[in-house]
Write a protein that holds these residues in place. Structure first.
Motif, mmCIF file in Angstrom:
data_model
loop_
_atom_site.group_PDB
_atom_site.id
_atom_site.type_symbol
_atom_site.label_atom_id
_atom_site.label_comp_id
_atom_site.label_asym_id
_atom_site.label_seq_id
_atom_site.Cartn_x
_atom_site.Cartn_y
_atom_site.Cartn_z
ATOM 1 N N PRO A 50 1.367 6.211 2.335
ATOM 2 C CA PRO A 50 1.888 6.862 1.463
ATOM 3 C C PRO A 50 1.414 6.370 0.224
ATOM 4 C CG PRO A 50 3.217 5.119 2.605
ATOM 5 C CD PRO A 50 2.180 5.112 3.240
ATOM 6 N N HIS A 188 1.701 -5.151 11.393
ATOM 7 C CA HIS A 188 2.051 -6.107 10.410
ATOM 8 C C HIS A 188 1.162 -6.229 9.170
ATOM 9 C CE1 HIS A 188 4.966 -8.020 13.629
ATOM 10 N NE2 HIS A 188 5.599 -7.269 12.833
ATOM 11 N N MET A 189 -0.031 -5.291 9.214
ATOM 12 C CA MET A 189 -0.774 -5.415 8.144
ATOM 13 C C MET A 189 -1.582 -6.563 8.142
ATOM 14 S SD MET A 189 0.627 -2.940 4.910
ATOM 15 C CE MET A 189 -1.031 -2.459 4.428
ATOM 16 N N TRP A 192 -5.047 -6.725 6.312
ATOM 17 C CA TRP A 192 -5.034 -6.661 4.970
ATOM 18 C C TRP A 192 -4.564 -8.148 4.442
ATOM 19 C CZ3 TRP A 192 -4.434 -2.182 7.592
ATOM 20 C CH2 TRP A 192 -4.930 -1.039 7.003
ATOM 21 N N PHE A 295 -2.006 0.478 -5.477
ATOM 22 C CA PHE A 295 -1.433 0.343 -3.859
ATOM 23 C C PHE A 295 -0.336 -0.661 -3.673
ATOM 24 C CE2 PHE A 295 -6.093 1.856 -2.937
ATOM 25 C CZ PHE A 295 -5.458 3.214 -2.520
ATOM 26 N N PRO A 296 0.408 -0.626 -2.578
ATOM 27 C CA PRO A 296 1.491 -1.398 -2.613
ATOM 28 C C PRO A 296 1.059 -2.720 -2.556
ATOM 29 C CG PRO A 296 1.738 0.324 -1.097
ATOM 30 C CD PRO A 296 0.386 0.483 -1.905
ATOM 31 N N LEU A 297 -0.233 -3.303 -1.902
ATOM 32 C CA LEU A 297 -0.470 -4.482 -1.663
ATOM 33 C C LEU A 297 -1.037 -4.914 -3.094
ATOM 34 C CD1 LEU A 297 0.466 -4.149 1.009
ATOM 35 C CD2 LEU A 297 -1.483 -5.577 1.795
ATOM 36 N N GLY A 298 -1.261 -4.047 -4.230
ATOM 37 C CA GLY A 298 -1.610 -4.740 -5.404
ATOM 38 C C GLY A 298 -0.400 -5.443 -6.217
ATOM 39 N N GLU A 300 2.701 -5.600 -8.470
ATOM 40 C CA GLU A 300 3.774 -4.509 -8.807
ATOM 41 C C GLU A 300 3.889 -4.362 -10.434
ATOM 42 O OE1 GLU A 300 7.335 -5.410 -7.087
ATOM 43 O OE2 GLU A 300 8.219 -3.348 -7.722
#
Lengths: 331, 331
Positions: A50, A188-189, A192, A295-298, A300
């Motif tokens: 997403p 669980h990613m 990444w 991206f969410p893993l970047g 916030e």
């Protein structure tokens, strides 16, 4: 004059249609814009991740940069778009499509958004040509993966590409791609969280231990994403191994720590202790703000970690926030 | 009374003959003693690694400990001896052989050398039985790999083994074994330099993100080798991912940093900055001196890094050098 704040690690995904994505096969990547400020990265008919409109809409992106106090973003395509597994002729057309869409996306904000191109790295002649064409057209550098079909960066062909970039003065941002150990990281990613730092660690040490830095011109501008992955925290282990085993030092005349002045890293390490270690290992002149946004893993809050790091003095902070990037990318 | 100095990560390889090694097949591991203070780890007919007599000779080992100011070593077999790929019945006999030879090796120096057993982890019932038998016979804990045939530590059977150790009060030292990404790390010992820190990182996060620590008793004494690999330096990345993606936190109610009080790590990180970060993340009460001696990728001067670390105060240094280990292993 205050030095601009530059985020050198920020991704985009252009408005690629499903039909265009099919150039990379039935699981080709494309963008589904759901029209409400959100969307999905798609691979063929499947939802992959997403995403939000800042990923493809430059007005939304620049508004977010204003919120976070980012003056300039160096934008690179989502690595999912690399297309390294495709036929080289198709991959060249694909890279041109992505690169031209990138220029178009940045066109309304020439002082705020500067793109990196991608190249068909499975075919180094075509990769060199596309890098040169793109830079002439307005890209400020090239964005490459850590490997091509399992060949690490010390592969002679990939090294040849780096020579080309050095000769033409093209800055190179290296991003982990299809990280090592995926078969053990299915949930669980972990690919990444664990795989990517290992992949980037492998990329850097492959270059070092193969002796590539002895052959590459010092002028090469090379930067690794995510703070260079696990490289900095594991540098003591690598140096110890180099000193103690002939196998390790066979092709590399100096210990790994000798080569930290040959590349830069971004600051996307998400923790003050980790950033402190990174700056200690690399020097503040070789760390550049990178957020991995949107991206969410970047991050916030892009830039917050560097701005809040008490161990940096004002000069170092300015250098990490923008000064280094302005030199690295000739902004 | 001064707290003894305890090195919790030191390997041995008992005098296994080629005939005994053949229990694990034609490439079974054995020791070739060349009679001049050196030898070779052998796999079948091939030389695997050059080694020195301290690896198998307890008198040489204790003399070296005296040189380095190490009072007690917790010795564990070379992971090459795990035998996890073997038929379980053979593997049980093999583990008994190795474990009994370990007791014999330590027998002359009961105050200096304390062994960890190994277990046939591919068969958890037999592994539990061998762990209990060995501890009753004099072993101070169990030494296990990070994985069995590609199953991470969150595998239900492996978790069951950890429950057994918790219930019986058996300390567990986890060592990287057949690290991720070997296919991309065929040269320059990259499997050791890059693969092992990633493998241990994966082991810790597998336990955390699967929610295993929610099910395992708090009494479990668990320690990871090599400072927990890349875990500490990448903890910010894991926490950020947990906060920002539902996939990451699906089975784990708290962020990864919440679980750092559930395990310990050794100090084998070979660099003062890395040790500082490790102590900052884990707390000085959860770091134990570990040198990985006598292998070349271990510390050349066991204990020197911890002794020389200016950021530790005397209390912390004593704790890392021995106090924690005395509690952990009930010495």
């Amino acid at each position: 004059m205050v030095t601009p704040v530059v985020d050198i690690h920020a991704h985009f995904f252009p408005r690629i249609t499903r039909g265009q994505g099919a150039m990379l096969g039935s699981a080709g990547p494309w963008l589904r814009d759901d029209g409400d400020g959100t969307g999905q990265l798609m691979v063929g008919g499947d939802e992959y991740r997403p995403v939000e409109a800042s990923l493809w809409d430059p007005a939304v992106r620049v508004a977010q940069m204003d919120v976070h106090g980012i003056d300039i973003q160096i934008v690179s395509a989502t690595p999912l778009l690399f297309g390294y597994g495709t036929d080289p002729v198709v991959a060249r057309s694909w890279a041109r499509l992505v690169n031209d869409l990138a220029l178009e996306m940045c066109d309304d904000y020439p002082d705020r958004l500067r793109p990196l191109c991608q190249v068909p790295l499975q075919d180094v002649d075509r990769a060199c040509a596309e890098a040169s064409r793109s830079v002439a057209a307005g890209h400020v550098g090239v964005h490459v993966g850590t490997q091509v079909s399992g060949r690490n960066l010390d592969d002679p062909e990939l090294e040849r590409f780096l020579h080309h970039c050095a000769e033409e003065g093209i800055p190179v941002l290296v991003h982990p791609w299809e990280p090592v150990g995926a078969d053990r990281m299915s949930h669980h990613m972990l690919q990444w969280i664990v795989g990517m730092p290992a992949e980037t660690h492998l990329a850097i040490l492959s270059l070092i231990l193969s002796g590539a830095f002895e052959r590459l011109p010092r002028e090469l501008r090379l930067c690794f994403a995510h703070g260079g992955g696990s490289f900095s925290a594991q540098l003591g282990r690598a140096d110890n191994a180099w000193h103690r085993r002939d196998l390790v030092r066979a092709d590399c005349p100096d210990p790994p720590s000798h080569y930290t002045d040959r590349f830069s890293v971004d600051s996307a390490v998400f923790d003050d202790d980790a950033l402190r270690l990174l700056v200690s290992v690399m020097g503040s002149e070789r760390v550049m703000l990178g957020s991995d946004t949107p991206f969410p893993l970047g991050e916030e809050h892009p830039g917050k970690l560097v701005r809040g790091s008490a161990f940096l003095d004002d000069r170092q902070r300015g250098t990490v926030l923008g000064g280094n990037a302005i030199q690295f990318f000739d902004l």
